[in-house]
Design an enzyme around this catalytic site. Structure first.
Site, PDB file in Angstrom:
ATOM      1  N   ASP A  28     -29.030 -49.878  11.716  1.00  9.24           N
ATOM      2  CA  ASP A  28     -28.672 -48.948  10.619  1.00  9.24           C
ATOM      3  C   ASP A  28     -29.677 -48.988   9.477  1.00  9.24           C
ATOM      4  O   ASP A  28     -30.135 -47.958   9.005  1.00  9.24           O
ATOM      5  CB  ASP A  28     -27.221 -49.135  10.136  1.00  9.24           C
ATOM      6  N   ASP A 163     -21.134 -49.911   8.140  1.00  6.94           N
ATOM      7  CA  ASP A 163     -19.781 -50.448   7.975  1.00  6.94           C
ATOM      8  C   ASP A 163     -18.931 -49.553   7.072  1.00  6.94           C
ATOM      9  O   ASP A 163     -17.788 -49.221   7.393  1.00  6.94           O
ATOM     10  CB  ASP A 163     -19.838 -51.861   7.378  1.00  6.94           C
TER      11      ASP A 163
HETATM   12  C1  GLA Z   1     -23.654 -56.028   8.936  1.00 10.57           C
HETATM   13  C2  GLA Z   1     -24.144 -54.972   7.952  1.00 10.57           C
HETATM   14  C3  GLA Z   1     -24.376 -53.634   8.657  1.00 10.57           C
HETATM   15  C4  GLA Z   1     -25.215 -53.797   9.915  1.00 10.57           C
HETATM   16  C5  GLA Z   1     -24.712 -54.935  10.780  1.00 10.57           C
HETATM   17  C6  GLA Z   1     -25.616 -55.246  11.941  1.00 10.57           C
HETATM   18  O1  GLA Z   1     -22.368 -55.712   9.397  1.00 10.57           O
HETATM   19  O2  GLA Z   1     -23.229 -54.807   6.912  1.00 10.57           O
HETATM   20  O3  GLA Z   1     -24.933 -52.715   7.758  1.00 10.57           O
HETATM   21  O4  GLA Z   1     -26.569 -53.968   9.580  1.00 10.57           O
HETATM   22  O5  GLA Z   1     -24.542 -56.134  10.030  1.00 10.57           O
HETATM   23  O6  GLA Z   1     -25.588 -54.209  12.868  1.00 10.57           O
END
Ligand code: GLA
Length: 377
Positions: A28, A163
């Site tokens: 992301d 997320d």
């Molecule tokens: C955490 C971060 C997300 C993403 C994941 C890995 O959850 O908050 O933004 O980068 O790690 O995929």
């Protein structure tokens, strides 16, 4: 929980879910593709206004002490979880929106610090609740963005957008294919029958703000700046193809090459996974999910012995179609696609083996795909 008035009657109730991510780990913040979904493990918020212009109180059933907030002077707290809330309040104020006094009681069945994004659920539920309570007219996009910004500025984790996006935009029985570069997204109906989504929580705790997560971002940015010398059109690892990467290999350190290779391959795996889901080819989806874990383990290096042990265990079971670490890594949960008849014996067997190996209790639970942040009352 302390100090809560037993006659507390909320004006509104908000539910904010955690998320899983089928595939698309650490893509992301590299402008890539992800395939998350909101789940039926949630944080509930009970809000009411109070007769004050600047005082707010937050009570959490999971934490002993309430947070007392002076709305006209929002500063960072030494208590990490409080910063998710304080950060959101400050970001709302920065948008020029006026908040008044309120109380909020928080309750949750979403495990904290397990890679299920309890932090995004907390931020987005708070933003959503304040929006409704004070009729702020924030859009969903603004809520997602300000929640992410709160985490960057107040918590110090430079997380990507996945997320918060999944927590707010989740849809029952659907995953979301999100293009983190354009922010375009598409719901992907997700019928996994006869497989169930089983999460195994290593109960090894990780703190994303402890540096490893942010240092992966730095490494990716450094790789981009080296690749750019040959390919000026590249702005992020999303713009890099396998052939560009091979041309640039000589100029990249082994670490930079590995990180970039993982991201390029993972973006391809996300798109192949969507195709597999659309064709109801769970076997292919499972293979891609296992391959994602291998990359996270050997190239991106964000796993740990507990996680790798669980994945190796699952790989030996023909009824587990796919498994990988989710979230930031270094602990937290694995996601496993398990044939429904074997869910119970699988959980029993893996829990016993894990306990024997690490002397840690494993938590295991099934999840379903659910709607995003919702007003219940
Ligand atoms: C955490 C971060 C997300 C993403 C994941 C890995 O959850 O908050 O933004 O980068 O790690 O995929």
């Amino acid at each position: 929980m302390t100090d809560i008035d037993p006659s507390f009657v909320p004006e509104i109730i908000i539910e904010s879910p955690g998320r899983i991510n089928f595939i698309g780990g650490h893509t992301d913040y590299n402008n890539g593709f992800v395939l998350p979904a909101a789940i039926d493990k949630k944080i509930r918020f009970y809000f009411r206004k109070i007769d004050s212009l600047e005082n707010a109180m937050i009570f959490s059933k999971q934490y002993e002490h309430p947070i007392k907030i002076n709305l006209s002077h929002i500063v960072k707290s030494d208590v990490i979880w409080e910063n998710y809330i304080l950060g959101v309040i400050l970001q709302i104020q920065k948008l020029g929106k006026k908040l008044r006094g309120f109380e909020c009681v928080i309750d949750s069945n979403l495990p904290i610090g397990s890679g299920l994004s309890s932090s995004a659920a907390l931020e987005c539920g708070m933003a959503f609740g304040l929006d409704k309570l004070f009729e702020l007219n924030l859009t969903k996009t603004e809520m997602v963005q300000l929640s992410m910004q709160a985490e960057h500025e107040f918590v110090g984790t430079k997380c990507g957008i996945m997320d918060q996006f999944a927590s707010v935009n989740g849809k029952k029985d659907n995953a979301i294919l999100l293009d983190c570069r354009s922010k375009e997204y598409r719901y992907i109906p997700t019928v996994l029958d006869p497989y169930k989504i089983v999460l195994l929580n290593t109960n090894v705790s990780h703190q994303l703000s402890d540096g490893q997560y942010n240092s992966r971002q730095d490494e990716c940015a450094e790789a981009v700046s080296i690749i750019q010398k040959k390919f000026p059109e590249v702005n992020s690892l999303r713009d890099v193809s396998l052939s560009m990467l091979e041309v640039s290999k000589q100029s990249l350190s082994p670490i930079h090459y590995k990180r970039a290779l993982f991201v390029v391959q993972e973006n391809e795996r996300v798109l192949k996974s969507v195709k597999a889901l659309e064709e109801n080819n769970i076997e292919e989806l499972g293979k891609l999910i296992y391959a994602s874990h291998d990359g996270l383990r050997n190239l991106y290096e964000i796993t740990c012995p507990e996680l790798d042990y669980l994945i190796d265990f699952s790989k030996n079971k023909e009824y587990v179609m796919g498994a990988r670490v989710m979230g930031g890594g270094f602990g937290g949960c694995t996601i496993n696609l398990v044939y429904e008849d074997f869910v119970k014996p699988y959980i029993e067997e893996v829990s016993k083996a894990y306990k024997e190996k690490f002397n840690i209790d494993l938590s295991a639970f099934e999840v379903n795909l659910s709607n995003g942040t919702t007003l219940r009352k």
